[in-house]
Structures are given as structure tokens and as C-alpha cells.
Design an enzyme around this catalytic site. Structure first.
Site, PDB file in Angstrom:
ATOM      1  N   SER A   1       0.845  -1.205   0.000  1.00 24.68           N
ATOM      2  CA  SER A   1       0.000   0.000   0.000  1.00 24.68           C
ATOM      3  C   SER A   1       0.872   1.245   0.000  1.00 24.68           C
ATOM      4  O   SER A   1       2.075   1.165   0.297  1.00 24.68           O
ATOM      5  CB  SER A   1      -0.854  -0.041   1.276  1.00 24.68           C
TER       6      SER A   1
ATOM      7  N   TYR B   1      -3.557  -0.199   9.898  1.00 24.90           N
ATOM      8  CA  TYR B   1      -3.342  -0.556   8.486  1.00 24.90           C
ATOM      9  C   TYR B   1      -1.909  -0.212   8.069  1.00 24.90           C
ATOM     10  O   TYR B   1      -1.218  -1.010   7.426  1.00 24.90           O
ATOM     11  CB  TYR B   1      -4.358   0.217   7.643  1.00 24.90           C
TER      12      TYR B   1
HETATM   13  P1  NAP Z   1     -11.795  -5.161  -1.056  1.00 20.42           P
HETATM   14  O1  NAP Z   1     -12.566  -4.643  -2.201  1.00 20.42           O
HETATM   15  O2  NAP Z   1     -12.284  -4.868   0.330  1.00 20.42           O
HETATM   16  O3  NAP Z   1     -11.493  -6.724  -1.177  1.00 20.42           O
HETATM   17  C1  NAP Z   1     -10.780  -7.413  -0.161  1.00 20.42           C
HETATM   18  C2  NAP Z   1     -11.134  -8.869  -0.210  1.00 20.42           C
HETATM   19  O4  NAP Z   1     -10.489  -9.557   0.891  1.00 20.42           O
HETATM   20  C3  NAP Z   1     -12.640  -9.117  -0.053  1.00 20.42           C
HETATM   21  O5  NAP Z   1     -13.031 -10.071  -1.007  1.00 20.42           O
HETATM   22  C4  NAP Z   1     -12.743  -9.652   1.371  1.00 20.42           C
HETATM   23  O6  NAP Z   1     -13.804 -10.550   1.562  1.00 20.42           O
HETATM   24  C5  NAP Z   1     -11.442 -10.427   1.479  1.00 20.42           C
HETATM   25  N1  NAP Z   1     -11.106 -10.757   2.864  1.00 20.42           N
HETATM   26  C6  NAP Z   1     -11.111  -9.918   3.937  1.00 20.42           C
HETATM   27  N2  NAP Z   1     -10.767 -10.598   5.047  1.00 20.42           N
HETATM   28  C7  NAP Z   1     -10.541 -11.877   4.670  1.00 20.42           C
HETATM   29  C8  NAP Z   1     -10.151 -13.060   5.369  1.00 20.42           C
HETATM   30  N3  NAP Z   1      -9.904 -13.068   6.685  1.00 20.42           N
HETATM   31  N4  NAP Z   1     -10.013 -14.216   4.662  1.00 20.42           N
HETATM   32  C9  NAP Z   1     -10.259 -14.235   3.334  1.00 20.42           C
HETATM   33  N5  NAP Z   1     -10.631 -13.163   2.624  1.00 20.42           N
HETATM   34  C10 NAP Z   1     -10.771 -11.988   3.285  1.00 20.42           C
HETATM   35  O7  NAP Z   1     -10.332  -4.592  -1.132  1.00 20.42           O
HETATM   36  P2  NAP Z   1      -9.479  -4.098  -2.390  1.00 20.42           P
HETATM   37  O8  NAP Z   1      -9.586  -2.637  -2.428  1.00 20.42           O
HETATM   38  O9  NAP Z   1      -9.739  -4.930  -3.607  1.00 20.42           O
HETATM   39  O10 NAP Z   1      -8.060  -4.433  -1.779  1.00 20.42           O
HETATM   40  C11 NAP Z   1      -7.359  -5.644  -1.998  1.00 20.42           C
HETATM   41  C12 NAP Z   1      -5.991  -5.505  -1.341  1.00 20.42           C
HETATM   42  O11 NAP Z   1      -5.332  -4.358  -1.865  1.00 20.42           O
HETATM   43  C13 NAP Z   1      -6.055  -5.293   0.169  1.00 20.42           C
HETATM   44  O12 NAP Z   1      -4.957  -5.953   0.777  1.00 20.42           O
HETATM   45  C14 NAP Z   1      -5.914  -3.798   0.319  1.00 20.42           C
HETATM   46  O13 NAP Z   1      -5.400  -3.412   1.554  1.00 20.42           O
HETATM   47  C15 NAP Z   1      -4.947  -3.503  -0.805  1.00 20.42           C
HETATM   48  N6  NAP Z   1      -4.953  -2.123  -1.296  1.00 20.42           N
HETATM   49  C16 NAP Z   1      -6.091  -1.514  -1.733  1.00 20.42           C
HETATM   50  C17 NAP Z   1      -6.025  -0.230  -2.243  1.00 20.42           C
HETATM   51  C18 NAP Z   1      -7.211   0.520  -2.747  1.00 20.42           C
HETATM   52  O14 NAP Z   1      -7.077   1.744  -2.996  1.00 20.42           O
HETATM   53  N7  NAP Z   1      -8.350  -0.086  -2.950  1.00 20.42           N
HETATM   54  C19 NAP Z   1      -4.806   0.415  -2.294  1.00 20.42           C
HETATM   55  C20 NAP Z   1      -3.672  -0.226  -1.815  1.00 20.42           C
HETATM   56  C21 NAP Z   1      -3.763  -1.506  -1.334  1.00 20.42           C
HETATM   57  P3  NAP Z   1     -15.230 -10.078   2.152  1.00 20.42           P
HETATM   58  O15 NAP Z   1     -15.783  -9.067   1.219  1.00 20.42           O
HETATM   59  O16 NAP Z   1     -15.993 -11.331   2.174  1.00 20.42           O
HETATM   60  O17 NAP Z   1     -14.936  -9.489   3.500  1.00 20.42           O
HETATM   61  C1  GCO Z   2      -7.047   5.084   3.135  1.00 24.63           C
HETATM   62  C2  GCO Z   2      -7.100   4.116   2.001  1.00 24.63           C
HETATM   63  C3  GCO Z   2      -5.735   3.500   1.769  1.00 24.63           C
HETATM   64  C4  GCO Z   2      -5.799   2.707   0.486  1.00 24.63           C
HETATM   65  C5  GCO Z   2      -4.521   2.170   0.023  1.00 24.63           C
HETATM   66  C6  GCO Z   2      -3.522   3.209  -0.335  1.00 24.63           C
HETATM   67  O1  GCO Z   2      -7.968   5.064   3.938  1.00 24.63           O
HETATM   68  O2  GCO Z   2      -6.117   5.908   3.170  1.00 24.63           O
HETATM   69  O3  GCO Z   2      -8.060   3.153   2.156  1.00 24.63           O
HETATM   70  O4  GCO Z   2      -5.235   2.882   2.855  1.00 24.63           O
HETATM   71  O5  GCO Z   2      -6.748   1.693   0.569  1.00 24.63           O
HETATM   72  O6  GCO Z   2      -4.014   1.140   0.813  1.00 24.63           O
HETATM   73  O7  GCO Z   2      -2.461   2.622  -1.007  1.00 24.63           O
END
Ligand code: NAP
Ligand code: GCO
Length: 266
Positions: free
Chosen positions: A147, A160
Site C-alpha cells: 500500500s 493498516y
Molecule cells: P476489497 O474490495 O475490500 O477486497 C478485499 C477482499 O479480501 C474481499 O473479497 C474480502 O472478503 C477479502 N477478505 C477480507 N478478510 C478476509 C479473510 N480473513 N479471509 C479471506 N478473505 C478476506 O479490497 P481491495 O480494495 O480490492 O483491496 C485488496 C488488497 O489491496 C487489500 O490488501 C488492500 O489493503 C490492498 N490495497 C487496496 C487499495 C485501494 O485503494 N483499494 C490500495 C492499496 C492496497 P469479504 O468481502 O468477504 O470481507
Molecule cells: C485510506 C485508504 C488506503 C488505500 C490504500 C492506499 O484510507 O487511506 O483506504 O489505505 O486503501 O491502501 O495505497
């Protein structure tokens, strides 16, 4: 073809956690298009079913398992089943993650632990479950979804940021410990991606105006916009393929330039 230019994932087994939708779904779909067999897990049956229906609609023959990635017994059972039913995992993507946006002094220790459990302990549990067979097979790729918060802090995301900073170091340590076994462990550090996880930060205000955080992120991103999950897929394929065999312990930030930018000047 020389390995250095081989981006194909033909015949590889790719396991992506939390890949029913969002970033995990986009990465798994790209792996399928590059020739991999897709296996994914989610914590709830309804999301596994939803994921299976989406993959099917996209012409992808994926296999889904219900698994809480924080539960070591469930993870060990799932990996055994995958090895028996599909094959040894060649590529693991630790994607499942949660966030709690709570000012630190209002956050309970239990809430802090829940975030650390899913975002940091689970990638350890998952990696530990697949590495022994990767060693026997002679290769493996582990990709941890990090992240911006692997590098930067922000109000309300202490747990986080602690977890994602730790995940960057777990990435480097897996590289250090298993590089000699031809296992490459790298991270992808997404910028701000429009997914359900970030939906609360993009919600329109009652008067129809943009959420202040939405405006803030666009001002912090040189491109001036949120990124799409699909924009992570090229880097994710690269890090899963033989083309990246000499890349190890690295976090590839796919952030539209956020980490290079001081922010839009007034
Ligand atoms: P998301 O839409 O919330 O998807 C996360 C997935 O993880 C969901 O399918 C959720 O399932 C599943 N999950 C949560 N807890 C779990 C567990 N204990 N066991 C198995 N599955 C579990 O998140 P996303 O935005 O696609 O993010 C995916 C990854 O990228 C995460 O690690 C997040 O921190 C990272 N990330 C996201 C962003 C962003 O801007 N979106 C940026 C940087 C990094 P349920 O829906 O069933 O809870
Ligand atoms: C926040 C966001 C971030 C992003 C992501 C950034 O609340 O600032 O959710 O944490 O999800 O991980 O890279």
C-alpha cells in the site's frame, strides 16, 4: 523464448486470496488471460459464489474455496486440497485485506489486532503453507499486496499502516530466506484504487459535491484521478512470470506517481 522475455503464465497454478471482486479479481483475471489456472478464496461462501459467477461470465474456469486466511488450520487444509485437486501453487498473491479508519486513541487494541491479523499475520500463514511445495518443485512466486501506507502515514489508519509497513518487511525477509530456493517474493504497492474498500472515501456529499478525500487524492496524484484495479494487472503479471526471476524483495509502487509528488500547489 528466453526466460527474460517470458511473460506467459501457461500451466501455472495461481492462488489469489480475497479475489471475489476488487483488486484480487482483476489480478486473477489477468493471470487467467496469461494462461494460469486460477484458484481463489474468500471468507464467506456468498462471496465465493459471487466470484465464481463473475469468473464464469468472463469465460474463466476458476476454483473457489471458503477460507479465513487468518486461520492457520483452514489455510493448511485449503492448500492441501488445492495441491490434490489442481496442483502445487506456483504463484501466491496475498491480496485479502481489511482497513479500519479510526483515530488511534479511539481504536481498541482488539480492533488494531484484527487489522494486523488479516493484513500481516495472514500473508505469513499463507506463505508458510505454500513455500514447502514450492521448494520441492524448484520455483515459486509470492506477491504481497502492500500500500501507500507501506511508506506513508495518515490520520486514522494506524493499524493498516503498521500492517502494510510490516508486510513490506515480510516481503524482504521471504526474499532473503528463500531466494536460494528460487522463490521470488515481491510486493505491489497500489495507489488509490476505486474498489469497495475505498468507496466510503469517494461518496458524494449530501449537497452533491465531491467527498473532500476524493478531491485530496486527486490533488496528490499527478494524473489527477483515482486508479482502476485493472491498472495493476500488467505489473502483477510481470511479477508472476519468468521475466521477473531476478527481481526479488522489491515493492513495485503502482500509484500514478503519488510517492514522487509533493501534491498540487495552491
Ligand atoms: P476489497 O474490495 O475490500 O477486497 C478485499 C477482499 O479480501 C474481499 O473479497 C474480502 O472478503 C477479502 N477478505 C477480507 N478478510 C478476509 C479473510 N480473513 N479471509 C479471506 N478473505 C478476506 O479490497 P481491495 O480494495 O480490492 O483491496 C485488496 C488488497 O489491496 C487489500 O490488501 C488492500 O489493503 C490492498 N490495497 C487496496 C487499495 C485501494 O485503494 N483499494 C490500495 C492499496 C492496497 P469479504 O468481502 O468477504 O470481507
Ligand atoms: C485510506 C485508504 C488506503 C488505500 C490504500 C492506499 O484510507 O487511506 O483506504 O489505505 O486503501 O491502501 O495505497
Amino acid at each position: 523464448m528466453s526466460d527474460y522475455l517470458n511473460f506467459s503464465l501457461d500451466g501455472k497454478v495461481a492462488l489469489v486470496t480475497g479475489a471475489s471482486y476488487g483488486i484480487g479479481y482483476a489480478i486473477a483475471s489477468a493471470y487467467a488471460k496469461s494462461g494460469a489456472k486460477i484458484v481463489f478464496c474468500d471468507i464467506k461462501q456468498e462471496f465465493v459464489d459471487k466470484g465464481l459467477a463473475s469468473y464464469k461470465a468472463d469465460g474463466i474456469d476458476a476454483k473457489g474455496y471458503v477460507c479465513d486466511v487468518t486461520n492457520e488450520d483452514m489455510v493448511q487444509d485449503m492448500v492441501k486440497k488445492i495441491e490434490a485437486e489442481v496442483g502445487v501453487v506456483d504463484i501466491l498473491v496475498n491480496n485479502a485485506g481489511i482497513i479500519k479508519r479510526i483515530p488511534m486513541c479511539e481504536m481498541t487494541a482488539d480492533e488494531f489486532r484484527q487489522v494486523i491479523d488479516v493484513d500481516l499475520n495472514a500473508p505469513f500463514i499463507m506463505a508458510k503453507a505454500v513455500i514447502p511445495s514450492m521448494i520441492k518443485k524448484g520455483h515459486g512466486k509470492i506477491i504481497n499486496i502492500c500500500s501507500m501506507m507501506s511508506e506513508l502515514g495518515r490520520e486514522t489508519v494506524s493499524a493498516y499502516a503498521a500492517a502494510k509497513g510490516g508486510l513490506k518487511m515480510l516481503t524482504r525477509n521471504i526474499c532473503s530466506e528463500y531466494g536460494a530456493d528460487n522463490i521470488q517474493c515481491n510486493g505491489i504497492g497500489p495507489g488509490y484504487i476505486a474498489t469497495p474498500q475505498t468507496a466510503p472515501l469517494r461518496e458524494k456529499q449530501a449537497d452533491g459535491s465531491r467527498h473532500p478525500f476524493d478531491q485530496f487524492i486527486c490533488g496528490r496524484t499527478p494524473a489527477g484521478r483515482w486508479l482502476e484495479a485493472e491498472e495493476l494487472t500488467g505489473p502483477a503479471v510481470f511479477l508472476a512470470s519468468d521475466a521477473s526471476n531476478a527481481v526479488n524483495g522489491h515493492v513495485l509502487y503502482v500509484d500514478g506517481g503519488i510517492l514522487a509528488y509533493i501534491g498540487k500547489q495552491p
